[in-house]
Every structure is written in C-alpha cells, then in structure tokens.
Design a protein around this motif. Structure first.
Motif, PDB file in Angstrom:
ATOM      1  N   LEU A 207      28.516 112.037 -69.525  1.00 37.12           N
ATOM      2  CA  LEU A 207      27.441 112.822 -70.512  1.00 37.12           C
ATOM      3  C   LEU A 207      28.225 113.647 -71.327  1.00 37.12           C
ATOM      4  O   LEU A 207      28.701 114.570 -70.991  1.00 37.12           O
ATOM      5  CB  LEU A 207      26.000 113.093 -69.541  1.00 37.12           C
ATOM      6  N   ALA A 208      28.294 113.093 -72.359  1.00 31.79           N
ATOM      7  CA  ALA A 208      29.019 113.992 -73.659  1.00 31.79           C
ATOM      8  C   ALA A 208      28.152 114.219 -75.049  1.00 31.79           C
ATOM      9  O   ALA A 208      29.074 113.425 -75.686  1.00 31.79           O
ATOM     10  CB  ALA A 208      30.472 113.419 -74.176  1.00 31.79           C
ATOM     11  N   GLU A 209      26.344 114.227 -74.480  1.00 30.77           N
ATOM     12  CA  GLU A 209      26.028 113.820 -75.746  1.00 30.77           C
ATOM     13  C   GLU A 209      26.005 115.128 -76.857  1.00 30.77           C
ATOM     14  O   GLU A 209      25.356 114.846 -78.099  1.00 30.77           O
ATOM     15  CB  GLU A 209      24.443 114.127 -75.317  1.00 30.77           C
ATOM     16  N   GLY A 210      26.663 116.398 -76.090  1.00 37.10           N
ATOM     17  CA  GLY A 210      26.305 117.108 -77.134  1.00 37.10           C
ATOM     18  C   GLY A 210      24.939 118.258 -76.793  1.00 37.10           C
ATOM     19  O   GLY A 210      24.766 118.221 -75.503  1.00 37.10           O
ATOM     20  N   THR A 211      25.168 119.128 -77.382  1.00 38.84           N
ATOM     21  CA  THR A 211      24.105 119.829 -77.270  1.00 38.84           C
ATOM     22  C   THR A 211      22.448 120.185 -76.967  1.00 38.84           C
ATOM     23  O   THR A 211      21.902 118.336 -77.619  1.00 38.84           O
ATOM     24  CB  THR A 211      23.362 121.431 -78.170  1.00 38.84           C
ATOM     25  N   ARG A 212      21.415 119.545 -75.833  1.00 41.17           N
ATOM     26  CA  ARG A 212      20.358 119.558 -75.275  1.00 41.17           C
ATOM     27  C   ARG A 212      20.557 117.734 -75.686  1.00 41.17           C
ATOM     28  O   ARG A 212      20.022 117.956 -76.119  1.00 41.17           O
ATOM     29  CB  ARG A 212      19.759 120.187 -76.240  1.00 41.17           C
ATOM     30  N   GLY A 213      21.796 117.165 -74.267  1.00 39.84           N
ATOM     31  CA  GLY A 213      21.184 115.994 -74.641  1.00 39.84           C
ATOM     32  C   GLY A 213      20.240 115.606 -73.748  1.00 39.84           C
ATOM     33  O   GLY A 213      20.012 115.890 -72.774  1.00 39.84           O
ATOM     34  N   SER A 214      20.149 114.386 -74.717  1.00 44.21           N
ATOM     35  CA  SER A 214      18.213 114.152 -74.033  1.00 44.21           C
ATOM     36  C   SER A 214      18.746 113.176 -72.411  1.00 44.21           C
ATOM     37  O   SER A 214      17.235 113.095 -71.760  1.00 44.21           O
ATOM     38  CB  SER A 214      17.608 112.658 -74.997  1.00 44.21           C
ATOM     39  N   LEU A 215      20.154 112.379 -72.096  1.00 39.20           N
ATOM     40  CA  LEU A 215      19.647 111.917 -71.022  1.00 39.20           C
ATOM     41  C   LEU A 215      19.989 113.089 -69.640  1.00 39.20           C
ATOM     42  O   LEU A 215      19.833 113.526 -68.041  1.00 39.20           O
ATOM     43  CB  LEU A 215      20.924 111.114 -70.592  1.00 39.20           C
ATOM     44  N   THR A 216      21.126 114.009 -70.418  1.00 43.12           N
ATOM     45  CA  THR A 216      21.183 115.320 -69.693  1.00 43.12           C
ATOM     46  C   THR A 216      20.252 115.807 -68.852  1.00 43.12           C
ATOM     47  O   THR A 216      20.763 116.304 -67.887  1.00 43.12           O
ATOM     48  CB  THR A 216      22.541 116.160 -70.222  1.00 43.12           C
ATOM     49  N   LYS A 217      19.196 116.435 -69.665  1.00 43.39           N
ATOM     50  CA  LYS A 217      18.083 117.273 -69.471  1.00 43.39           C
ATOM     51  C   LYS A 217      17.386 116.851 -69.109  1.00 43.39           C
ATOM     52  O   LYS A 217      17.284 117.132 -67.522  1.00 43.39           O
ATOM     53  CB  LYS A 217      17.238 117.190 -71.336  1.00 43.39           C
ATOM     54  N   LYS A 218      17.007 115.364 -68.632  1.00 39.42           N
ATOM     55  CA  LYS A 218      16.469 114.663 -67.592  1.00 39.42           C
ATOM     56  C   LYS A 218      17.311 114.490 -66.150  1.00 39.42           C
ATOM     57  O   LYS A 218      16.772 115.036 -65.040  1.00 39.42           O
ATOM     58  CB  LYS A 218      16.078 113.597 -68.088  1.00 39.42           C
ATOM     59  N   LEU A 219      18.681 114.304 -65.910  1.00 42.38           N
ATOM     60  CA  LEU A 219      19.220 114.529 -64.926  1.00 42.38           C
ATOM     61  C   LEU A 219      19.260 116.293 -64.740  1.00 42.38           C
ATOM     62  O   LEU A 219      19.594 115.622 -63.148  1.00 42.38           O
ATOM     63  CB  LEU A 219      20.602 114.070 -65.614  1.00 42.38           C
ATOM     64  N   VAL A 220      19.473 116.530 -65.216  1.00 41.97           N
ATOM     65  CA  VAL A 220      19.294 118.181 -64.960  1.00 41.97           C
ATOM     66  C   VAL A 220      18.085 118.700 -64.064  1.00 41.97           C
ATOM     67  O   VAL A 220      17.850 118.997 -62.498  1.00 41.97           O
ATOM     68  CB  VAL A 220      20.178 118.876 -65.508  1.00 41.97           C
ATOM     69  N   ALA A 221      17.421 117.913 -64.541  1.00 41.27           N
ATOM     70  CA  ALA A 221      15.883 118.160 -63.855  1.00 41.27           C
ATOM     71  C   ALA A 221      15.955 117.484 -62.411  1.00 41.27           C
ATOM     72  O   ALA A 221      15.302 117.588 -61.626  1.00 41.27           O
ATOM     73  CB  ALA A 221      14.857 117.997 -64.863  1.00 41.27           C
ATOM     74  N   ALA A 222      15.801 116.516 -62.797  1.00 43.80           N
ATOM     75  CA  ALA A 222      16.236 115.341 -61.637  1.00 43.80           C
ATOM     76  C   ALA A 222      16.235 115.569 -60.640  1.00 43.80           C
ATOM     77  O   ALA A 222      16.569 115.228 -59.187  1.00 43.80           O
ATOM     78  CB  ALA A 222      16.042 114.034 -61.968  1.00 43.80           C
TER      79      ALA A 222
ATOM     80  N   LEU B 109      20.727 120.388 -60.949  1.00 44.65           N
ATOM     81  CA  LEU B 109      21.877 120.693 -61.371  1.00 44.65           C
ATOM     82  C   LEU B 109      21.768 122.221 -62.136  1.00 44.65           C
ATOM     83  O   LEU B 109      22.683 122.226 -62.236  1.00 44.65           O
ATOM     84  CB  LEU B 109      22.315 119.527 -62.274  1.00 44.65           C
ATOM     85  N   ASP B 110      20.411 122.758 -62.349  1.00 42.46           N
ATOM     86  CA  ASP B 110      20.388 123.879 -62.474  1.00 42.46           C
ATOM     87  C   ASP B 110      21.254 124.820 -62.408  1.00 42.46           C
ATOM     88  O   ASP B 110      21.317 125.827 -60.651  1.00 42.46           O
ATOM     89  CB  ASP B 110      18.899 124.916 -62.959  1.00 42.46           C
ATOM     90  N   ASN B 111      21.995 126.063 -63.228  1.00 46.13           N
ATOM     91  CA  ASN B 111      22.785 127.369 -62.663  1.00 46.13           C
ATOM     92  C   ASN B 111      21.301 128.398 -62.715  1.00 46.13           C
ATOM     93  O   ASN B 111      19.893 128.074 -63.116  1.00 46.13           O
ATOM     94  CB  ASN B 111      23.867 127.425 -63.543  1.00 46.13           C
TER      95      ASN B 111
ATOM     96  N   TYR C 188      26.952 131.648 -67.084  1.00 40.93           N
ATOM     97  CA  TYR C 188      25.281 131.793 -65.936  1.00 40.93           C
ATOM     98  C   TYR C 188      24.697 130.207 -66.451  1.00 40.93           C
ATOM     99  O   TYR C 188      24.000 130.593 -65.182  1.00 40.93           O
ATOM    100  CB  TYR C 188      25.736 132.620 -65.574  1.00 40.93           C
ATOM    101  N   ALA C 189      25.291 129.697 -67.877  1.00 44.93           N
ATOM    102  CA  ALA C 189      23.892 128.692 -67.308  1.00 44.93           C
ATOM    103  C   ALA C 189      24.209 127.152 -67.063  1.00 44.93           C
ATOM    104  O   ALA C 189      23.782 126.253 -67.815  1.00 44.93           O
ATOM    105  CB  ALA C 189      23.445 128.676 -68.906  1.00 44.93           C
ATOM    106  N   MET C 190      25.872 127.330 -67.300  1.00 43.52           N
ATOM    107  CA  MET C 190      26.418 125.693 -67.238  1.00 43.52           C
ATOM    108  C   MET C 190      25.932 125.121 -65.957  1.00 43.52           C
ATOM    109  O   MET C 190      25.886 125.482 -64.655  1.00 43.52           O
ATOM    110  CB  MET C 190      27.955 126.048 -66.545  1.00 43.52           C
ATOM    111  N   PRO C 191      25.588 123.374 -65.930  1.00 39.02           N
ATOM    112  CA  PRO C 191      25.186 122.863 -65.003  1.00 39.02           C
ATOM    113  C   PRO C 191      25.780 122.461 -63.950  1.00 39.02           C
ATOM    114  O   PRO C 191      26.720 122.688 -64.652  1.00 39.02           O
ATOM    115  CB  PRO C 191      24.258 122.198 -65.456  1.00 39.02           C
ATOM    116  N   ARG C 192      25.476 121.966 -62.889  1.00 45.24           N
ATOM    117  CA  ARG C 192      26.327 121.354 -61.457  1.00 45.24           C
ATOM    118  C   ARG C 192      26.687 120.386 -62.715  1.00 45.24           C
ATOM    119  O   ARG C 192      26.187 119.374 -62.863  1.00 45.24           O
ATOM    120  CB  ARG C 192      25.695 120.917 -60.558  1.00 45.24           C
ATOM    121  N   ASN C 193      27.741 120.214 -62.628  1.00 47.42           N
ATOM    122  CA  ASN C 193      28.326 118.879 -63.698  1.00 47.42           C
ATOM    123  C   ASN C 193      29.137 118.187 -63.865  1.00 47.42           C
ATOM    124  O   ASN C 193      30.088 117.249 -64.039  1.00 47.42           O
ATOM    125  CB  ASN C 193      29.906 119.866 -64.922  1.00 47.42           C
TER     126      ASN C 193
END
Ligand code: SF4
Length: 556
Positions: free
Chosen positions: A194-209, A212-214, A319-324
């Motif tokens: 996922l290299a969608e740039g800022t506030r990636g729409s798939l990344t947002k969903k993946l981090v929540a699902a 993966l939040d820091n 400190y805001a870097m999601p588990r990547n």
C-alpha cells in the motif's frame, strides 16, 4: 449487484505510483534483474520476473496526482538511480535558504537559518515531473503499470491481505451499469504494497480492521499550493524561503514556503495543521490572505497563476507509524507515516521506505514465504536505516505544537538538546478533529472572494488544478448520514466541510422549508483527503472515484 470479475495474479501489487511505490517497483526490478543474471538455472532461488510486478495509478497518467512543495533531498534517489543527475527533471539546486518571520506589514529574516530550514544541497523539483520520469524507468524495466486504475477494496486472506479489487468503471450516479460498464479486476498478489500516499483509503480500512495503529493517531496538515509565472528578476532560481507568523495565528501550527524555480516560475504554498479549534476556519482563505503580504506581493505582482493544488500530509511521525507489515502486505511512503514533520521532508523517506520494502519482498519471493514472519524484516530494515535516525530525532516534534506555537518552541528547544526526547517522551497526540470547539450560534463568516489578480476564490483555483471527473458516476464522497450534516453538525459546528475543503465541494443548500441539505460537488474534488480527516463526526469516507478522475498536477 453481483458481478463476475476477471482475476489476475501477480507476485507483487503496488497500489499507488508516487515516489514510494515507484521506488519499490524500480528497486525490486533491479534486484530481480541482477538475481536472474547471476543465478543461472535458478541455483539461488527461483527465476523472477519484473513483469510480475503490477503498479496501480488512479490518475490519468503517472504524476497527475503528485503534489508537494517540493524540495527533494536527493540521497534516496542517488541510491536508486546513481546517475540520476544525467536525466532526472531536477529543476534547480537550492542556492539560498531563508527563514522569515512575517508580521502584518513587514518581514524579518532570521540572521542564522535554523537547521530545519537549511536546504543547501537539495533540489527544488516538480514532484509531478519527477514521478513521471521515475515511472518511465519503471515501465522500461518491464513492470506493468496500470494507469487510471485505483484500489477500491482490499482482498482479505486469513490474517493478512491477498490483493485488491479495482474500481468498477461505467456506473451511473445511482450505481446502475451504463453501456460502457466494466467490472473492476480482482488483482491477487503474493505481496500487496500500500503506497497510496496520505490518508490512503485502503490503508485506513486495513489499519482499523487489523488494529495496526501506533500509540498516537495520525496527525495531518493541509498544504495549499499555487504555481506562478512571475516577471523576470522577481526571484532567483534556487532561492527558497520558509515563513512563520502572519496571517497564521500563534495558537495554530503552520507556515509558508516560497521556492524559486527556473524560467521565472515560483512555487508558493501554506501548510496548516488540521487540528484547529475554530470549525469555521478556512485554510484556503488564509492562504490567499498570506499572498497579500508585501514580501509576496512584490514577487507576484504582474505575474500569472499557472496551477493550483491542495493535499493533506501526515505529520504524526514515528509514534503515529502504523504496524507496516502483515501476511501478504506492506505499507510504505506517506501511507506509512514516513515524513519528517519538522523539515517537512517526505520524498526521500518515502523512496527509501519503498526501496527497503523491495529488498524485503525480494528475499520473501526467493524464500517462497510472504507471511508476516518474513515480511517483518521490513521494520527491522527501517530501524537500521537513516529513516529511523531522521524520524527518531523528531519523534515528539509535531505533538509539541498541538497547543500552539509558543509551547511548541519551548518543547522543541528541549528536544534539540536531548536528541528528540524533550520534556515528555513519548508525547501523546489526539486526533485533529477532536480540537473543534462548538460555534454556539456564531454566524457563518463571509466567504473569501479574491481580487482575481493576486487572490482567488476557490472555484477559480479549482479551475487551475485541471480537475476533471466523469459527472455521471456514484459520488466518491460517502457520507454515512447526511441527516447529521443538516441538523446536529449545522448547530454544533456550522458544517466545517464548507470551510476546510479547498475545492468548494461541500455546500449546505437551503431547502424551501427552511431546512438544510448537503450538496456535494464531487467533480471539483482535488483528492486532498481533508474531509476524510477533518470531519468532526468522522462520517465522511473518501473512496476512489472512477480511474482517471481527479486533478492534473502537471508541472506541480
Ligand atoms: Fe479534499 Fe475532500 Fe474537498 Fe475532495 S472533497 S477536495 S478530498 S476536502
């Protein structure tokens, strides 16, 4: 509607052709080439092919959606393309770097430029041109780049991800298939990046699902930029200045940039943190007001606006870097919080994150194991690289400014002498939209109109962004409950979407019965993602529109 989707399989699928995604693709294809040449009949692992790397780009062409100041530290590019100076579209080397304090009528240059504003050795570039050039190298290496395709949905597989479904094309505004309907592809891959740039729409969903939040939620800023052709002699190519102060109030975090490009062209912009208290605050109007400062007026007078754009940027840092990493997936670039918020530099970190991801994937493909166990080498590589070194020093920087500039300067002074630790480590952050204070009946402010020469209203600016969308398609700004907008939000916060959107997409229309109705001019959207970030109720979901839609940041 159930649709039959064509399935395609790749080794690697990269969602997003920005600096991170393209660097990942190019570095991986280089590693594959060397490996295939050296391993003969496959002694050191299976033969691999660059053709099995897919890259998705939602813009009309590579670079169309790339927007940044931009000053590029060339160190990652020098590793990726050692002779880059021969062919890269580098506009100009930085020759002078000033830090300016603006008051309403004057400006003062700091006698010594503070370290974060030092840029000698860096290049002023157009990120759009740079990525277009990099994209050409990626395609020449045999990688498959699919332009006008966005990642609409993730394919989940076990504990991880197994690919992406691209957006359906040819649906009308009610979601019904038109004559040209083409279902999205189901693209499966051993590794999805996922290299969608800022506030990636798939990344947002993946981090929540996948949680993966820091420890901190991501913090964001909005950057608003114009490119001007100015009268000869107004600014030297390579002159760069960063401004603090007027018209940004001291209880906010933000500042401006002025970069001299070649051929009497200048890049100007303002970045403002999306964590302000006043829901009626209008970042676009503040940017326009900033241009009326005598220092800028002198440069721009008699010039011509060439292009306009806006984009959010992730400020949160380490400190805001999601588990990547997870089974079959990696997160890189701005989507993964690889940006130094103190220096406002993300291009080289995005590129380096892409290259380290490529090395991780290469090892995983050779080993035939793309599980999270193998892909966990990615964060370890980051720890050992200059990414960690740079981001660790500023790990508490942005959080220090959440309560205004003065407190921020005190904290950062301590951080400077303690290698980033400062007075509190880790310093926690709150999500920016939580800072809004209720309007308590305050009337709506008058909208900024501009004089049409030096300053502009939002619609004039949107025109200069080259934004275009197919009008008859489902709205890509999904509001979970528009009733909240017409009632609760109108009373409590005065509908901030009308003010923070730099492209005049959201309007509260008056109904015949006196009520309000949310009107969304989705075709204006410049894909900055601010609404997805800054909506007080978090009910706006930005999803990819039909591929090819969006701004055209040519030369930006
Ligand atoms: Fe940015 Fe949202 Fe406005 Fe589009 S609708 S320009 S993403 S704030």
């Amino acid at each position: 509607m159930t649709v039959q989707r064509e399935q395609l399989e790749a080794d690697v699928l990269i969602v997003g052709a920005g600096p991170a995604g393209l660097s990942c693709a190019l570095h991986l294809s280089n590693l594959i080439k060397k490996h295939n040449e050296s391993s003969g009949a496959g002694k050191n692992g299976p033969q691999l092919s660059a053709e099995n790397i897919y890259v998705l780009e939602k813009g009309r062409e590579i670079g169309a959606h790339q927007l940044s100041g931009a000053i590029m530290n060339p160190k990652a590019l020098a590793e990726l393309v050692p002779d880059f100076e021969k062919s890269a579209p580098l506009d100009t080397l930085v020759t002078d770097d000033a830090a300016l304090l603006f008051t309403k009528g004057s400006s003062f240059r700091f006698p010594i430029t503070p370290a974060p504003f030092k840029n000698k050795g860096n290049y002023v570039v157009s990120l759009s041109k740079m990525t277009k050039w990099l994209g050409g190298l990626v395609e020449a290496a045999g990688v498959n780049v699919f332009k006008e395709f966005g990642g609409a949905e993730l394919v989940y597989e076990g504990d991880g991800i197994g690919g992406v479904i691209t957006e359906d094309k040819g649906l009308d505004k009610n979601g019904k298939p038109k004559d040209n309907f083409t279902p999205g592809y189901e693209l499966r891959a051993k590794v999805t990046v996922l290299a969608e740039g800022t506030r990636g729409s798939l990344t947002k969903k993946l981090v929540a699902a996948k949680r993966l939040d820091n420890i901190n939620p991501q913090s964001y800023g909005i950057g608003i930029k114009e490119l001007w052709d100015v009268q000869p002699g107004r600014i030297a190519p390579g002159y760069v200045a960063h401004t603090l102060g007027w018209p940004v109030s001291m209880d906010m975090y933000g500042g401006g940039w002025i970069y001299g490009l070649s051929n009497n062209r200048v890049s100007i912009g303002l970045v403002l943190a999306l964590e302000y208290a006043d829901p009626l605050f209008d970042p676009h109007a503040v940017f326009q007001t900033w241009k009326t400062h005598p220092f800028l007026k002198k440069i721009l007078d008699g010039g011509k606006l060439v292009r306009y754009g806006a984009k959010s940027l992730p400020y949160g840092g380490w400190y805001a870097m999601p588990r990547n990493y997870l089974d079959g997936g990696l997160i890189i670039g701005d989507s993964g919080s690889f940006l130094d918020s103190q220096r406002l530099k993300g291009i080289h970190l995005a590129m380096k994150s892409g290259m380290l991801a490529a090395e991780t994937i290469f090892d995983a493909l050779k080993a035939g194991d793309t599980s999270s166990k193998t892909l966990s080498a990615f964060p370890k590589k980051i720890e050992q690289s200059y990414i960690k070194k740079e981001l660790w020093q500023v790990r508490n920087f942005h959080q220090s400014f959440q309560h205004g500039m003065l407190r921020g300067f005190v904290h950062t002074a301590f951080q400077q002498i303690t290698g980033g630790r400062g007075l509190i480590d880790p310093m926690r952050a709150h999500a920016g939209h939580e800072a809004y204070k209720k309007i308590n009946g305050r009337p709506a402010p008058e909208r900024f109109k501009g004089d049409g020469k030096l300053t502009f209203d939002r619609l004039t600016d949107v025109y200069h962004s080259g934004t275009r969308h197919e009008e008859d398609q489902p709205c890509h700004l999904k509001v979970a409950d528009p009733n909240v907008c017409a009632t609760k939000c109108a009373v409590e916060y005065g509908n901030p979407c009308q003010y923070f959107c730099p492209a005049a997409v959201y309007e509260m229309a008056k109904e015949a019965n006196g009520g309000l109705r949310l009107k969304i001019n989705a075709a204006n959207c410049v894909h900055c993602k601010t609404c997805d970030i800054a909506d007080p109720y978090q009910i706006i979901d930005w999803v990819v529109p039909e591929g090819g839609g969006g701004p055209n940041y040519e030369g930006m």
